[in-house]
Design an enzyme around this catalytic site. Structure first.
Site, short mmCIF file in Angstrom:
data_model
loop_
_atom_site.label_atom_id
_atom_site.label_comp_id
_atom_site.label_asym_id
_atom_site.label_seq_id
_atom_site.Cartn_x
_atom_site.Cartn_y
_atom_site.Cartn_z
N GLU A 182 5.15 21.02 -63.02
CA GLU A 182 3.98 20.98 -62.15
C GLU A 182 3.52 22.35 -61.68
O GLU A 182 3.55 22.64 -60.47
CB GLU A 182 4.26 20.09 -60.93
CG GLU A 182 4.58 18.67 -61.30
CD GLU A 182 4.72 17.75 -60.09
OE1 GLU A 182 4.74 18.24 -58.95
OE2 GLU A 182 4.82 16.53 -60.30
N GLU A 383 7.54 11.77 -64.67
CA GLU A 383 7.90 11.41 -63.29
C GLU A 383 6.95 10.35 -62.76
O GLU A 383 5.74 10.43 -62.99
CB GLU A 383 7.79 12.61 -62.32
CG GLU A 383 8.94 13.57 -62.33
CD GLU A 383 8.77 14.69 -61.29
OE1 GLU A 383 8.12 14.45 -60.24
OE2 GLU A 383 9.28 15.79 -61.53
C1 GBH Z 1 6.93 15.90 -57.73
O1 GBH Z 1 5.81 16.48 -57.14
C2 GBH Z 1 7.98 16.95 -57.94
O2 GBH Z 1 8.02 17.33 -59.30
C3 GBH Z 1 9.35 16.54 -57.50
O3 GBH Z 1 10.20 17.65 -57.43
C4 GBH Z 1 9.28 15.82 -56.18
O4 GBH Z 1 10.52 15.56 -55.63
C5 GBH Z 1 8.53 14.55 -56.42
O5 GBH Z 1 7.28 14.79 -56.98
C6 GBH Z 1 8.30 13.73 -55.17
O6 GBH Z 1 7.51 14.40 -54.25
O7 GBH Z 1 -1.17 12.96 -50.32
O8 GBH Z 1 -2.30 11.22 -51.47
O9 GBH Z 1 -3.09 13.49 -51.53
C7 GBH Z 1 4.85 15.59 -56.64
C8 GBH Z 1 3.51 16.21 -56.42
C9 GBH Z 1 1.54 16.33 -55.15
C10 GBH Z 1 2.34 14.18 -55.72
C11 GBH Z 1 0.77 15.77 -54.02
C12 GBH Z 1 1.55 13.57 -54.59
C13 GBH Z 1 -0.10 13.98 -52.86
C14 GBH Z 1 -1.03 12.81 -52.92
N1 GBH Z 1 2.73 15.56 -55.41
N2 GBH Z 1 0.43 14.38 -54.19
S1 GBH Z 1 -1.95 12.61 -51.46
#
Ligand code: GBH
Length: 661
Positions: A182, A383
């Site tokens: 990511e 994921e």
């Molecule tokens: C992943 O990132 C990571 O790769 C991992 O390490 C982590 O533990 C896992 O997810 C869980 O968090 O608030 O509705 O706007 C996740 C990336 C980016 C996904 C922000 C959700 C927010 C949506 N995230 N997104 S919102």
């Protein structure tokens, strides 16, 4: 009367489905080094930016660090055993760069190499394919301090060397590689929002693009190196994992549709477009100008087609509308360039981190990816998962919400696959509860519960579900088990049609006999009308749950219209006999003429006798025509025109029914 209302359950399909995946489909779980390993000062490991960040006060909400995390560094052997017990066949984990090369480059820490080498051997010995992420956000601290981390091209070169080292030492056994995890999240959370390491936020509309650019170059050169020196001999595949929330337009206006598309491009396209076309999306180029770095022709050659499959990570969805000029974000804000506003999805539940759960999002996302990139090698969901607070192992055993999340997202993935989207694998985030970055250990995504005081692992319900899925490649899904809505539009059409017939017939009989409608018929009609309100509301909820917001608006309008079909109005209408009333009704029900004739025949006897029209007669007239499995037209065309309205109120009711059909 009872029978009349009982008919209402027809047409609602609520049966269990069998969802299955191809035998070659890869099911696995995913983790990352800093989130599970601990052992932060053991085995010769160097520090990473996350050690520094988590140790800085106030950065992690719970005040925790990853010093111990899930202690996987010491428990890896039994953790692999647990995976084997769960009959998992794939496991995605990450290598801690600073455990292998404590200074980022140069001196090798053989003890660190041995750790991963043993882990890989152990996995393979248990029939589990290792899928290795080379970088999951834990940059060697030295590279941050000496080179400003990803803001410098030096970090990209260091990464290529580190990656080549890993290919050389592990590539004989590792057949699936992910270069970076990511990069967009790492760039934005680490270089604009400051919520993740390295915690920068002073130039939020510049640094993320620079960091992102260097990550892309690191990926591109690594893949070139892999393909040149290792791929043939090692026969492996390589990609980069990109996260994307699904961004749904808030309305059908051109501005909102464009904003949602732009938002997809600014978040996913930012990294995915270069991987397929060799350059950033034109929408980003035009809005960011010189703040968006450029690729040389040579670099474009490296970056284009630098993946063997599309590694896609997805959790949540949101609504996006165009940000009006009158509501600009503060100058320099990272999000200003995108000119979009995010909103909650109507009808969606929120998880404990406030993200909207919307299974349809994964369906639209993979379709978007398939259409825009047609990725060679297909898509692998590297994921997807669901957080809960689950304090105790006992509480975690009944994680039905997580099971439902996984099932519902998989149902939507299977649906996309049926429609031709090529998906080859699915990895749950995550194997076991761990250090969830700035949230600490409070948000638990694991299939296995971890008691952080004792490090004891216990299976959650979802572990059992996923174990079975991984073995059988199929599961049963029943909407009711997940409190999910089911479509009721067929039931609505059917019942609306029945109501229409009853009203038509009632009106005709009234016109012919000159008698008023009986109270029992009136109340049957009213009961059916209110049932239609309920069905329209249910369908509105169902369509919202599935992201069909235009349909939602129209179902809500239908429900509102049906609500005007109130008792007082009905009384007035049914109480005043008028011959003129029959005329518009006949016109409106053109499609039903044949059926109406049948009713006429069936009711001929009772008509001859005159008197009130009983509910039983109306019901009998309607019931035989509409068998349970019969396909019924959804729409009855025609609206009663106002000028022909001798009995105005009745006409209004009529309109209400016809329009909602
Ligand atoms: C992943 O990132 C990571 O790769 C991992 O390490 C982590 O533990 C896992 O997810 C869980 O968090 O608030 O509705 O706007 C996740 C990336 C980016 C996904 C922000 C959700 C927010 C949506 N995230 N997104 S919102």
């Amino acid at each position: 009367m009872q029978a009349l209302l009982a008919a209402s359950s027809t047409g609602v399909s609520d049966s269990a489905e069998n969802i299955s995946f191809p035998a070659t489909f890869a099911f696995g779980t995913a983790t990352s080094a800093y989130q599970i390993e601990g052992g932060w000062q053991e085995g010769g490991r160097g520090l990473s930016i996350w050690d520094a960040f988590a140790h800085a006060p106030g950065k992690v909400k719970t005040g925790e660090t990853g010093d111990v995390a899930a202690d996987h560094y010491h428990r890896w052997r039994s953790d692999v055993q647990l995976m084997a017990q769960m009959r998992l066949r794939y496991y995605r984990f990450s290598i801690s760069w600073s455990r292998v090369l404590p200074n980022g480059y140069g001196a090798v820490n053989e003890e660190g190499v041995r750790f991963y080498s043993m882990l890989i051997d152990e996995l393979i010995a248990h029939g589990i394919h290792p899928v290795v992420t080379l970088y999951h956000w834990d940059l060697p601290l030295v590279l941050q301090v000496e080179h400003d981390g990803w803001l410098s091209e030096a970090t990209a070169s260091a990464f290529v060397q580190y990656a080549a080292f890993c290919f050389a030492r592990f590539g004989d056994r590792v057949k699936h590689w992910i270069t970076l995890n990511e990069p967009a999240v790492h760039a934005v959370y680490g270089h604009a929002r400051g919520e993740h390491a390295p915690g920068r936020r002073s130039r939020p509309n510049r640094e993320p693009y620079v960091a992102g650019h260097h990550m892309l170059l690191a990926h591109a050169y690594t893949v070139a190196r892999y393909r040149k020196e290792f791929a043939t001999k090692q026969a492996g595949l390589i990609s980069i994992a990109l996260n994307s929330d699904w961004r749904e337009p808030a309305s059908e206006s051109a501005a909102d549709v464009l904003a949602a598309q732009r938002s997809m491009e600014f978040n996913l396209g930012w990294f995915a477009d270069p991987l397929y076309t060799g350059d950033y999306p034109p929408s980003m180029r035009s809005r960011l100008g010189t703040r968006l770095p450029t690729f040389t022709a040579e670099q474009r050659g490296y970056i284009a087609n630098s993946t063997d499959f599309f590694a896609l990570q997805h959790y949540a969805s949101m609504l996006v509308s165009a940000r009006p000029e009158s509501e600009p974000l503060p100058e320099g804000s990272f999000y200003a360039d995108e000119a979009a506003r995010y909103h909650s999805l109507p009808g969606a539940r929120k998880n404990v981190l406030g993200w909207d759960v919307a299974p349809f999002g994964i369906y639209r996302l993979v379709k978007w990816v398939q259409r825009r990139y047609r990725p060679t090698g297909g898509i692998v969901i590297t994921e997807n998962g669901f957080p809960l607070r689950e304090e105790s192992a006992e509480e975690a055993r009944y994680d039905l919400e997580r099971i439902c999340y996984l099932k519902q997202y998989l149902v939507q993935l299977a649906r996309a696959m049926q429609e031709g989207v090529v998906v080859r694998g699915y990895f749950v985030w995550t194997l076991l509860d761990n250090f969830e970055w700035a949230e600490g250990t409070a948000a638990r995504f694991g299939l296995l519960h971890v008691d952080f005081a004792t490090q004891r692992r216990s299976a959650k319900g979802s572990a059992a579900f996923f174990a079975r899925l991984s073995e059988t490649h199929s599961f049963r899904y029943h909407a009711a088990e997940c409190n999910a809505t089911v479509p009721v539009n067929a039931a609505f059409s059917q019942e609306a049609m029945q109501l229409q017939l009853i009203i038509n017939r009632t009106a005709e009989l009234r016109a012919q006999s000159g008698r008023s409608t009986s109270a029992s018929v009136r109340s049957a009609i009213m009961a059916r009308a209110s049932r239609l309100v309920t069905l329209a509301d249910m369908q509105a909820r169902h369509t919202a749950e599935n992201g069909l917001f235009r349909a939602t608006r129209s179902w809500l309008a239908k429900a509102a219209k049906m609500r005007t079909f109130d008792a007082a109005a009905a009384d007035k209408a049914f109480g005043e006999p008028s011959t003129a009333a029959a005329e518009p009704l006949r016109r409106a029900a053109q499609d039903l003429e044949e059926e109406v004739r049948q009713i006429e025949n069936e009711l001929a006897g009772s008509l001859a006798g005159g008197g009130e029209i009983g509910v039983g007669e109306a019901e009998m007239a309607v019931a035989p025509m509409i068998g349970e499995d019969e396909e019924l037209p959804g729409v009855v065309p025609g609206v009663v025109p106002a000028e022909e309205d001798a009995t105005r109120e009745f006409g209004r009711l009529q309109t209400a029914v016809i329009e909602v059909l």
